[in-house]
Design an enzyme around this catalytic site. Structure first.
Site, PDB file in Angstrom:
ATOM      1  N   GLU A  43      -4.817  -8.881  -0.331  1.00 38.64           N
ATOM      2  CA  GLU A  43      -5.199  -8.566   1.056  1.00 38.64           C
ATOM      3  C   GLU A  43      -6.667  -8.209   1.164  1.00 38.64           C
ATOM      4  OE1 GLU A  43      -2.519  -5.935   3.440  1.00 38.64           O
ATOM      5  OE2 GLU A  43      -4.395  -5.238   4.328  1.00 38.64           O
TER       6      GLU A  43
ATOM      7  N   GLU B 258       0.788  -1.239   0.000  1.00 37.33           N
ATOM      8  CA  GLU B 258       0.000   0.000   0.000  1.00 37.33           C
ATOM      9  C   GLU B 258       0.823   1.294   0.000  1.00 37.33           C
ATOM     10  OE1 GLU B 258      -3.143  -0.317   2.928  1.00 37.33           O
ATOM     11  OE2 GLU B 258      -4.002  -2.062   1.921  1.00 37.33           O
TER      12      GLU B 258
END
Ligand SMILES: *[C@@H]1O[C@H](CO)[C@@H](O)[C@H](O)[C@H]1NC(C)=O
Ligand SMILES: *[C@@H]1O[C@H](CO)[C@@H](O)[C@H](O)[C@H]1NC(C)=O
Ligand SMILES: *[C@@H]1O[C@H](CO)[C@@H](O)[C@H](O)[C@H]1NC(C)=O
Ligand SMILES: *[C@@H]1O[C@H](CO)[C@@H](O)[C@H](O)[C@H]1NC(C)=O
Ligand SMILES: *[C@@H]1O[C@H](CO)[C@@H](O)[C@H](O)[C@H]1NC(C)=O
Ligand SMILES: *[C@@H]1O[C@H](CO)[C@@H](O)[C@H](O)[C@H]1NC(C)=O
Ligand SMILES: *[C@@H]1O[C@H](CO)[C@@H](O)[C@H](O)[C@H]1NC(C)=O
Ligand SMILES: *[C@@H]1O[C@H](CO)[C@@H](O)[C@H](O)[C@H]1NC(C)=O
Length: 514
Positions: free
Chosen positions: A358, A254
Site C-alpha cells: 500500500e 495495519e
C-alpha cells in the site's frame, strides 16, 4: 560531440519504418502541474506493436519528465558516441542476479469502483485498459479488501449479525457486486495472469473484544480465532464463484492502528505473539486443509518501522513461520527509515518475499492538498519508492486506490488522499497524473518473472535499478532528481556503452536485448 549523437539518433529514428506511434498525452495544466486527459473515445497509450525486442545494437528509451513528456519513445544505439571524460558511468551487470519480480498494481477499493461507475461505460473501460491492458500499464497485481475499508461510504463486514458463530448470515455486500467484482473481472480479461492479494481491515465487530469495527484495542477474541478463519475462507469461496482466485491473503491491514488513540480507521490489532499463534494453530492449518491450500499467507501489512522486529518475533514460532510466505510492507513512513530495514527483513529468512502492499500520496494531516492535480513531486515519490523497494528485495509494489474523485474520496471518515487517476464526471473525463506514469515506467516493462540485476551507480543525482526479463531483455530505470540535465553513460559488459542525456526531473526506462 553532443550534436553528433543527437543527429545520429534522429537518423536512426527516420530510418526506422516498422514503428507505431502511441496515442499522445492530451495535456491539461493545473496550478499544481500537468495531467493527461482521457475520455470515452481517447486515451494516451503505449502500443504493443513495436518490435518487442529492439534490433541488434539498438535500445528503446522511454522518457517522462516534469516538463510534460509522458513515456516519449525514442531509440539510441550502443557504441554510437564517444563517452566524454566527465560523463559518469552506470554499469549493468546481468550476471549478478537478485530477486524475481512478481508485479505491480493497485487496489480495488469501494471508492475506486464508485468513481469508475460515475463515468460512461466507454470511459470506464478506458480506465480499466489504461491500467490492465497490453497498451496500458500492464498491471499484473491487484489488492482486494475483504469487506469495507475507510475508502467505503459506510463501515461494514460480511457478517454484521452479532454472535453468528456458524456464519449463516455471511454474505458479500452490494459494494462487491457494484463496485469491485465487475472491475476485477475486467482486469482478469485484460490480463489473465493478474494475481490478487486480499486484506481484511477488521473482523466483524462482534468477534472483537471492543465490539467495534475501529478504535483502540480492537483485538480478535480468542474464542473466535477459528471462526475468523472460516469467515476468510467464505470470502475466498464467494470470490471463487465469480471466477476470482485470490493468490495471497494478509493477516490484516495495519494492525498497529488499533494501538493509536483517536484513530478512526477500520482496524484490528495483533501483537507478534497473537498473530503467530493465530497463524500456527488456525489460519495455517485451516487453509491447508481447505481447497485454498495454495493461498499464500503474508504477515504485517503495515509500516516499515515494524521490520525486521515484527517478522523476527513472528518467525520465532516455527509452526507459524512454516505457513508464512512473505512480509507485506506499507510505504507511509519510508522516508524516515532506511531501506536497510528491508535488507534485514530479507536476511531473516531469504526464502520469504517482501511485497509493498500500500502506497499513496496526500495522506495525513501534513498534506493540506489531498489531490494535487498533475503534481510531479508526487510522481517522484512513487519512482523513488519503487526503486528503493526493487533495490532492497521487494518483489512488487501495489498502489492504493486505483481511482479517486477530485476531493480524494469518497472515504467514510474523510481520510481522503491522492490517486494516479482522478475522475471528472461532469465532463465524462478522467485525469492521468504523473504518478500513473511513474508506476507505468516499471509495470509496463518489468513483467512477472523478471529478475533484478546489478547496476553499479555512484551518481548522487540519478537513482537507478535494473532487471532482466524472461525474454532476456535488459530493462534499466533511471530517475534524474536534479533540476539540470545529467549526462550519463550506460555500459553493458556485453554490448558496450550508450550516452544518455537525462532531462531534469525525468524518469527513463531503457530496454535492449541481452
Ligand atoms: C475526447 O478526447 C479527444 C482527444 O482530446 C477529443 O478529440 C474528443 O473531442 C473528446 N471527446 C469528447 C466527447 O469530449
Ligand atoms: C494496442 O494499440 C494498437 C495500436 O494502436 C492497436 O492496434 C491494438 O488493437 C491495441 N491493443 C489492445 C489490446 O488494445
Ligand atoms: C549485431 O551488430 C554487430 C556489430 O554492430 C555485428 O557484428 C553483428 O553481426 C550483428 N548481429 C546480427 C545478428 O545482426
Ligand atoms: C547485446 O549482446 C548480446 C550478446 O552478445 C546480444 O545477443 C544482443 O543482441 C546485444 N544487444 C544489443 C542491443 O546490441
Ligand atoms: C520524444 O521522442 C521523439 C521520437 O518519438 C524524439 O524525436 C524526441 O526527441 C523526444 N523528445 C525528447 C524531448 O526527448
Ligand atoms: C489442495 O486443494 C486442491 C483443491 O483445491 C486439492 O485438489 C489438492 O489435493 C489439495 N492439496 C493438498 C496437499 O491438500
Ligand atoms: C459523481 O458525479 C457527480 C457529478 O456528475 C457528482 O456530483 C458526485 O459527487 C459524484 N460522486 C462521487 C462519489 O464522487
Ligand atoms: C564511481 O564508480 C566508478 C566505477 O564505476 C569509480 O571509478 C569511481 O571512483 C566511483 N566514484 C565514487 C565517488 O565513488
Amino acid at each position: 560531440m553532443e550534436h553528433t549523437w543527437k543527429a545520429l539518433l534522429l537518423f536512426i529514428f527516420l530510418c526506422n519504418n516498422g514503428y507505431t506511434h502511441a496515442n499522445d498525452c492530451v495535456p491539461r495544466e493545473f496550478a499544481t502541474g500537468i495531467v493527461c486527459v482521457c475520455n470515452a473515445t481517447y486515451c494516451d497509450d503505449t502500443p504493443d506493436s513495436n518490435p518487442r525486442i529492439p534490433e541488434n545494437g539498438t535500445l528503446y528509451w522511454y522518457v517522462s519528465s516534469k516538463s510534460g513528456l509522458r513515456l516519449n519513445l525514442s531509440q539510441a544505439r550502443f557504441n554510437s558516441c564517444k563517452a566524454s571524460s566527465y560523463a559518469p558511468i552506470l554499469t549493468v551487470d546481468p550476471s549478478k542476479r537478485y530477486q524475481t519480480i512478481f508485479g505491480f498494481g493497485g487496489a480495488f477499493t469501494d471508492a475506486t469502483g464508485i468513481n469508475i461507475r460515475n463515468l460512461s461505460q466507454a470511459a470506464q473501460d478506458q480506465i480499466m485498459r489504461t491500467y490492465y491492458g497490453r497498451n496500458g500499464s500492464r498491471y499484473s497485481l491487484g489488492r482486494i479488501p475483504i469487506g469495507g475499508t475507510d475508502f467505503s461510504t459506510r463501515p461494514y463486514t460480511y457478517d454484521d449479525s452479532p454472535g453468528d458463530v456458524s456464519l449463516q448470515y455471511f454474505s458479500l455486500a452490494p459494494e462487491d457486486y457494484n463496485y469491485k467484482i465487475p472491475f476485477i473481472k475486467r482486469a482478469i480479461e485484460l490480463n489473465p495472469d493478474v494475481k490478487f492479494v486480499s486484506s481484511a481491515w477488521s473482523a466483524p465487530a462482534w468477534m472483537k473484544i471492543n465490539d467495534r469495527i475501529n478504535g483502540l484495542f480492537g483485538f480478535l477474541e480468542k474464542r473466535y480465532y477459528g471462526t475468523y478463519v472460516d469467515y476468510l475462507i467464505k470470502f475466498l469461496e464467494e470470490y471463487k464463484k465469480h471466477g476470482i482466485d485470490i493468490w495471497g491473503i494478509t493477516t490484516g491491514n495495519e494492525p498497529l492502528n488499533a494501538f493509536v488513540p483517536f484513530d478512526r480507521l477500520n482496524d484490528m490489532g495483533w501483537t507478534p505473539s497473537t498473530v503467530s499463534e493465530w497463524i500456527a494453530d488456525y489460519a495455517g492449518p485451516m487453509l491447508e486443509n481447505s481447497e485454498f491450500n495454495r493461498t499464500k499467507i503474508l504477515i504485517l501489512d503495515d509500516q516499515i518501522f515494524e521490520i525486521p522486529l515484527v517478522p523476527e518475533l513472528v518467525f520465532r514460532n516455527q509452526k507459524a513461520k512454516h505457513y508464512i510466505s512473505g512480509t507485506a510492507v506499507h510505504w507511509y513512513f519510508d522516508r524516515f527509515f532506511p531501506s536497510l530495514l528491508l535488507d534485514d527483513t530479507h536476511n531473516l529468512s531469504p526464502d520469504k518475499f517482501i511485497l509493498m502492499t500500500e502506497a499513496c500520496t496526500g495522506a495525513g494531516f501534513l498534506n493540506i492538498l489531498k489531490v494535487a492535480l498533475g503534481s510531479w513531486e508526487r510522481a517522484q515519490e512513487y519512482v523513488l519508492s519503487i526503486i528503493e523497494y526493487m533495490n532492497h528485495w521487494g518483489i512488487g509494489w501495489i498502489d492504493w486506490n486505483l481511482v479517486l474523485n477530485k476531493a480524494g474520496g469518497p472515504n467514510w471518515i474523510n481520510n481522503n488522499v491522492d490517486a494516479p487517476i482522478i475522475v471528472n464526471p461532469e465532463t465524462d473525463e478522467f485525469f492521468k497524473q504523473p504518478m500513473y506514469y511513474a508506476l507505468k515506467h516499471f509495470s509496463r516493462f518489468v513483467e512477472r518473472g523478471s529478475v533484478r540485476i546489478d547496476l553499479n551507480n555512484n551518481l548522487s543525482n540519478v537513482e537507478s535499478t535494473a532487471f532482466v526479463t524472461p525474454s532476456n531483455e535488459v530493462v534499466v530505470v533511471l530517475y534524474n532528481r536534479n533540476n539540470k540535465e545529467e549526462d550519463v553513460v550506460l555500459k553493458d559488459p556485453n554490448n558496450g556503452s550508450v550516452c544518455l542525456k537525462l532531462l531534469p526531473y525525468s524518469i527513463n526506462t531503457i530496454i535492449y536485448a541481452q
